[in-house]
Design a protein around this motif. Structure first.
Motif, mmCIF file in Angstrom:
data_model
loop_
_atom_site.group_PDB
_atom_site.id
_atom_site.type_symbol
_atom_site.label_atom_id
_atom_site.label_comp_id
_atom_site.label_asym_id
_atom_site.label_seq_id
_atom_site.Cartn_x
_atom_site.Cartn_y
_atom_site.Cartn_z
ATOM 1 N N GLU A 113 -3.093 4.300 -1.577
ATOM 2 C CA GLU A 113 -2.997 2.875 -1.732
ATOM 3 C C GLU A 113 -2.330 2.574 -0.238
ATOM 4 O O GLU A 113 -1.360 3.072 0.065
ATOM 5 N N LYS A 114 -2.651 1.330 0.090
ATOM 6 C CA LYS A 114 -2.184 0.509 1.244
ATOM 7 C C LYS A 114 -0.751 -0.159 1.057
ATOM 8 O O LYS A 114 -0.728 -0.727 -0.175
ATOM 9 N N ASN A 115 0.225 -0.057 1.407
ATOM 10 C CA ASN A 115 1.678 -0.632 1.298
ATOM 11 C C ASN A 115 2.284 -0.986 2.537
ATOM 12 O O ASN A 115 3.345 -0.997 2.755
ATOM 13 N N VAL A 143 5.416 -5.662 7.170
ATOM 14 C CA VAL A 143 5.712 -5.583 5.865
ATOM 15 C C VAL A 143 5.562 -4.191 5.214
ATOM 16 O O VAL A 143 4.200 -3.916 5.293
ATOM 17 N N TYR A 144 6.463 -3.460 4.691
ATOM 18 C CA TYR A 144 6.387 -2.184 4.211
ATOM 19 C C TYR A 144 6.996 -2.079 3.112
ATOM 20 O O TYR A 144 8.005 -2.314 3.042
ATOM 21 N N LYS A 145 6.367 -1.682 1.756
ATOM 22 C CA LYS A 145 6.894 -1.314 0.808
ATOM 23 C C LYS A 145 7.889 -2.507 0.302
ATOM 24 O O LYS A 145 9.254 -2.041 -0.037
ATOM 25 N N ASP A 149 7.916 -5.259 -5.647
ATOM 26 C CA ASP A 149 6.905 -5.090 -4.626
ATOM 27 C C ASP A 149 5.489 -5.424 -5.211
ATOM 28 O O ASP A 149 4.859 -4.507 -5.584
ATOM 29 N N ASN A 150 5.274 -6.646 -5.553
ATOM 30 C CA ASN A 150 3.982 -6.921 -5.814
ATOM 31 C C ASN A 150 3.091 -7.845 -4.954
ATOM 32 O O ASN A 150 2.252 -8.688 -5.204
ATOM 33 N N ILE A 151 3.225 -7.294 -3.776
ATOM 34 C CA ILE A 151 2.394 -7.738 -2.540
ATOM 35 C C ILE A 151 0.850 -7.186 -2.592
ATOM 36 O O ILE A 151 0.717 -5.918 -2.876
ATOM 37 N N ASN A 152 0.121 -7.990 -2.513
ATOM 38 C CA ASN A 152 -1.422 -7.532 -2.641
ATOM 39 C C ASN A 152 -1.839 -7.166 -1.070
ATOM 40 O O ASN A 152 -2.212 -8.046 -0.361
ATOM 41 N N TYR A 153 -1.414 -5.844 -0.751
ATOM 42 C CA TYR A 153 -1.499 -5.492 0.679
ATOM 43 C C TYR A 153 -2.830 -5.426 1.239
ATOM 44 O O TYR A 153 -3.119 -5.753 2.531
#
Length: 191
Positions: free
Chosen positions: A23-25, A39-41, A57-61
């Motif tokens: 998964e991309k984070n 932007v990291y984790k 962390d609910n960013i859609n990376y």
């Protein structure tokens, strides 16, 4: 020898498959002013300094809408936030030196010149609840923002134009006292 090569190929293939499923984070950007934004984790770093930490962390990376938009010397970071079951949101930051200040929270959309005025806009309408009435429907309120002269501001003209197209009426106050969309008459089919 042939058996060893096959084993190596199978092992390499399974390693690549495992990496592809990772998964991309993290995200990496560089502004025109040579600011390095990572932007990291769930944390935004500007030039290596922690500038903003998300509570969750609910960013859609993986979103292609995550981007930097520069207007003059002003740098905006757009991050798409997962907001299930509602539409995803943008959290927009103004990046200034090593700081990241949130400036707007809006419906995630393409950032483009929606109304042909030469400025970039973004935003949209949230999903409305289902209303089972035969003669009325919930008003679908939109909210658009515009990037102009290094600032982001509410775009009243685009919002009104969009609401008129969708609802055939524009309400300046689209919600009732409980925060629910107001009811409007349903459009009747032409006979």
């Amino acid at each position: 020898m042939k058996k060893i090569l096959i084993t190596l190929c199978l092992g390499l293939g399974s390693c690549l498959a495992a990496q592809a499923q990772k998964e991309k984070n993290e995200l990496h950007f560089k502004s025109g002013q040579s600011q390095l934004i990572t932007v990291y984790k769930g944390t935004v770093f500007v030039n290596g300094n922690k500038a903003f930490i998300f509570q969750k962390d609910n960013i859609n990376y993986a979103s292609k809408r995550n981007k930097l938009v520069e207007d003059g010397r002003t740098v905006f970071l757009f991050l798409e936030i997962d907001n299930a079951p509602n539409k995803n949101r943008f959290l927009v930051f103004n990046i200034d030196h090593s700081l990241a200040d949130t400036v707007v929270n809006a419906i995630a959309s393409d950032v483009k010149d929606w109304d042909g005025d030469g400025n970039l806009e973004f935003g949209g309408a949230e999903n409305t609840p289902v209303y089972n009435g035969t003669d009325s429907a919930y008003y679908v309120a939109s909210r658009f923002y515009e990037i102009k002269k290094g600032k982001i501001s509410y775009d009243a003209a685009l919002t009104e134009k969009t609401d008129l197209k969708k609802n055939k009426v524009f309400l300046t106050d689209p919600y009732d006292a409980n925060g629910q969309p107001k009811l409007i008459p349903k459009r009747q089919p032409k006979r």
